[in-house]
Design a protein around this motif. Structure first.
Motif, PDB file in Angstrom:
ATOM      1  N   ASN A 293       0.838  -1.201   0.000  1.00 46.28           N
ATOM      2  CA  ASN A 293       0.000   0.000   0.000  1.00 46.28           C
ATOM      3  C   ASN A 293       0.873   1.252   0.000  1.00 46.28           C
ATOM      4  O   ASN A 293       0.577   2.231  -0.701  1.00 46.28           O
ATOM      5  CB  ASN A 293      -0.926   0.009   1.215  1.00 46.28           C
ATOM      6  N   ALA A 294       1.942   1.238   0.774  1.00 46.59           N
ATOM      7  CA  ALA A 294       2.849   2.388   0.845  1.00 46.59           C
ATOM      8  C   ALA A 294       3.507   2.635  -0.508  1.00 46.59           C
ATOM      9  O   ALA A 294       3.708   3.793  -0.898  1.00 46.59           O
ATOM     10  CB  ALA A 294       3.912   2.165   1.921  1.00 46.59           C
ATOM     11  N   ARG A 295       3.834   1.571  -1.231  1.00 43.17           N
ATOM     12  CA  ARG A 295       4.420   1.729  -2.573  1.00 43.17           C
ATOM     13  C   ARG A 295       3.428   2.451  -3.502  1.00 43.17           C
ATOM     14  O   ARG A 295       3.823   3.305  -4.291  1.00 43.17           O
ATOM     15  CB  ARG A 295       4.840   0.382  -3.149  1.00 43.17           C
ATOM     16  N   MET A 296       2.153   2.102  -3.397  1.00 49.05           N
ATOM     17  CA  MET A 296       1.138   2.771  -4.223  1.00 49.05           C
ATOM     18  C   MET A 296       0.982   4.238  -3.799  1.00 49.05           C
ATOM     19  O   MET A 296       0.840   5.117  -4.646  1.00 49.05           O
ATOM     20  CB  MET A 296      -0.192   2.027  -4.144  1.00 49.05           C
ATOM     21  N   ILE A 297       0.999   4.493  -2.501  1.00 51.08           N
ATOM     22  CA  ILE A 297       0.913   5.869  -2.006  1.00 51.08           C
ATOM     23  C   ILE A 297       2.120   6.666  -2.485  1.00 51.08           C
ATOM     24  O   ILE A 297       1.994   7.819  -2.901  1.00 51.08           O
ATOM     25  CB  ILE A 297       0.797   5.896  -0.465  1.00 51.08           C
ATOM     26  N   PHE A 298       3.293   6.063  -2.437  1.00 52.30           N
ATOM     27  CA  PHE A 298       4.519   6.710  -2.922  1.00 52.30           C
ATOM     28  C   PHE A 298       4.346   7.141  -4.379  1.00 52.30           C
ATOM     29  O   PHE A 298       4.647   8.284  -4.740  1.00 52.30           O
ATOM     30  CB  PHE A 298       5.694   5.735  -2.774  1.00 52.30           C
ATOM     31  N   ASP A 299       3.847   6.242  -5.223  1.00 56.67           N
ATOM     32  CA  ASP A 299       3.635   6.565  -6.640  1.00 56.67           C
ATOM     33  C   ASP A 299       2.613   7.696  -6.792  1.00 56.67           C
ATOM     34  O   ASP A 299       2.800   8.606  -7.604  1.00 56.67           O
ATOM     35  CB  ASP A 299       3.180   5.332  -7.419  1.00 56.67           C
ATOM     36  N   ALA A 300       1.547   7.648  -6.007  1.00 57.03           N
ATOM     37  CA  ALA A 300       0.523   8.695  -6.062  1.00 57.03           C
ATOM     38  C   ALA A 300       1.084  10.037  -5.611  1.00 57.03           C
ATOM     39  O   ALA A 300       0.780  11.088  -6.206  1.00 57.03           O
ATOM     40  CB  ALA A 300      -0.690   8.291  -5.214  1.00 57.03           C
ATOM     41  N   GLN A 301       1.907  10.030  -4.565  1.00 53.40           N
ATOM     42  CA  GLN A 301       2.526  11.269  -4.103  1.00 53.40           C
ATOM     43  C   GLN A 301       3.452  11.840  -5.157  1.00 53.40           C
ATOM     44  O   GLN A 301       3.496  13.045  -5.359  1.00 53.40           O
ATOM     45  CB  GLN A 301       3.249  11.039  -2.782  1.00 53.40           C
ATOM     46  N   ARG A 302       4.208  10.977  -5.823  1.00 53.13           N
ATOM     47  CA  ARG A 302       5.099  11.454  -6.894  1.00 53.13           C
ATOM     48  C   ARG A 302       4.286  12.122  -8.003  1.00 53.13           C
ATOM     49  O   ARG A 302       4.673  13.170  -8.511  1.00 53.13           O
ATOM     50  CB  ARG A 302       5.950  10.310  -7.460  1.00 53.13           C
ATOM     51  N   ALA A 303       3.166  11.506  -8.358  1.00 52.32           N
ATOM     52  CA  ALA A 303       2.305  12.086  -9.392  1.00 52.32           C
ATOM     53  C   ALA A 303       1.754  13.437  -8.929  1.00 52.32           C
ATOM     54  O   ALA A 303       1.737  14.403  -9.699  1.00 52.32           O
ATOM     55  CB  ALA A 303       1.183  11.123  -9.733  1.00 52.32           C
ATOM     56  N   MET A 304       1.326  13.502  -7.674  1.00 53.22           N
ATOM     57  CA  MET A 304       0.792  14.751  -7.117  1.00 53.22           C
ATOM     58  C   MET A 304       1.862  15.857  -7.118  1.00 53.22           C
ATOM     59  O   MET A 304       1.550  17.025  -7.299  1.00 53.22           O
ATOM     60  CB  MET A 304       0.288  14.513  -5.698  1.00 53.22           C
ATOM     61  N   LEU A 305       3.109  15.462  -6.932  1.00 62.84           N
ATOM     62  CA  LEU A 305       4.213  16.429  -6.913  1.00 62.84           C
ATOM     63  C   LEU A 305       4.685  16.787  -8.318  1.00 62.84           C
ATOM     64  O   LEU A 305       5.609  17.581  -8.476  1.00 62.84           O
ATOM     65  CB  LEU A 305       5.388  15.875  -6.085  1.00 62.84           C
ATOM     66  N   GLY A 306       4.070  16.179  -9.322  1.00 66.22           N
ATOM     67  CA  GLY A 306       4.379  16.550 -10.706  1.00 66.22           C
ATOM     68  C   GLY A 306       5.428  15.703 -11.390  1.00 66.22           C
ATOM     69  O   GLY A 306       5.925  16.065 -12.457  1.00 66.22           O
ATOM     70  N   PHE A 307       5.776  14.568 -10.805  1.00 64.21           N
ATOM     71  CA  PHE A 307       6.714  13.667 -11.455  1.00 64.21           C
ATOM     72  C   PHE A 307       5.934  12.682 -12.302  1.00 64.21           C
ATOM     73  O   PHE A 307       4.848  12.245 -11.917  1.00 64.21           O
ATOM     74  CB  PHE A 307       7.560  12.903 -10.426  1.00 64.21           C
ATOM     75  N   ALA A 308       6.474  12.326 -13.441  1.00 65.63           N
ATOM     76  CA  ALA A 308       5.771  11.414 -14.363  1.00 65.63           C
ATOM     77  C   ALA A 308       5.728  10.014 -13.817  1.00 65.63           C
ATOM     78  O   ALA A 308       6.490   9.571 -13.049  1.00 65.63           O
ATOM     79  CB  ALA A 308       6.460  11.411 -15.719  1.00 65.63           C
TER      80      ALA A 308
END
Length: 156
Positions: A141-156
């Protein structure tokens, strides 16, 4: 928070406990993983303040919500991306981000590559992952949150 695969964290804990406890010193990793000295589902326990009772899927969900809403997630196996997230989140990108990442990576290598790993098909891995079944779910779950946070921060 910098999160580590629960199996890797348990191996590191075994190595530390082995140095300090005569009862564990003579145990193999597999014996330790099966023993009462083994610390199971530590992240779920810590985040939900449940250090002694049985851990359940409800604890995984509670811990996931805490991570999702209160924590900037970092993954120990992706330190550069974590530092990019921190720099962007704190608006530090103009403040020598490369030096910061370099310093972090130097300390990260010393901290996280100190102990041997085990193969996923080994009895040790299977036993440790099984005893940490809820932390393994939380880590995914944390790995998915990490990916979502990266997207929210503007990383592809």
């Amino acid at each position: 928070a910098l999160l580590r695969n629960p199996v890797e964290r348990s191996i590191a804990m075994y190595e530390r406990v082995k140095e300090q406890d005569d009862d564990v010193k003579e145990m193999s990793l597999l014996e330790y993983a099966k023993s009462s000295f083994f610390e199971d589902n530590w992240m779920c326990r810590y985040l939900t303040n449940n250090m002694s009772d049985k851990v359940t899927d409800t604890h995984v969900e509670m811990a996931t919500q805490i991570l999702r809403h209160k924590v900037l997630i970092g993954l120990a196996d992706q330190p550069v991306k974590f530092m990019e997230n921190v720099a962007r989140y704190l608006d530090l990108e103009s403040m020598q981000e490369e030096l910061c990442v370099s310093n972090y990576l130097r300390s990260d290598t010393e901290m996280h590559n100190k102990y041997p790993s085990v193969k996923q098909d080994s009895d040790e891995f299977k036993t440790i992952a099984g005893r940490n079944q809820f932390d393994m779910k939380l880590y995914e779950n944390a790995r998915m949150i990490f990916d979502a946070q990266r997207a929210m921060l503007g990383f592809a």
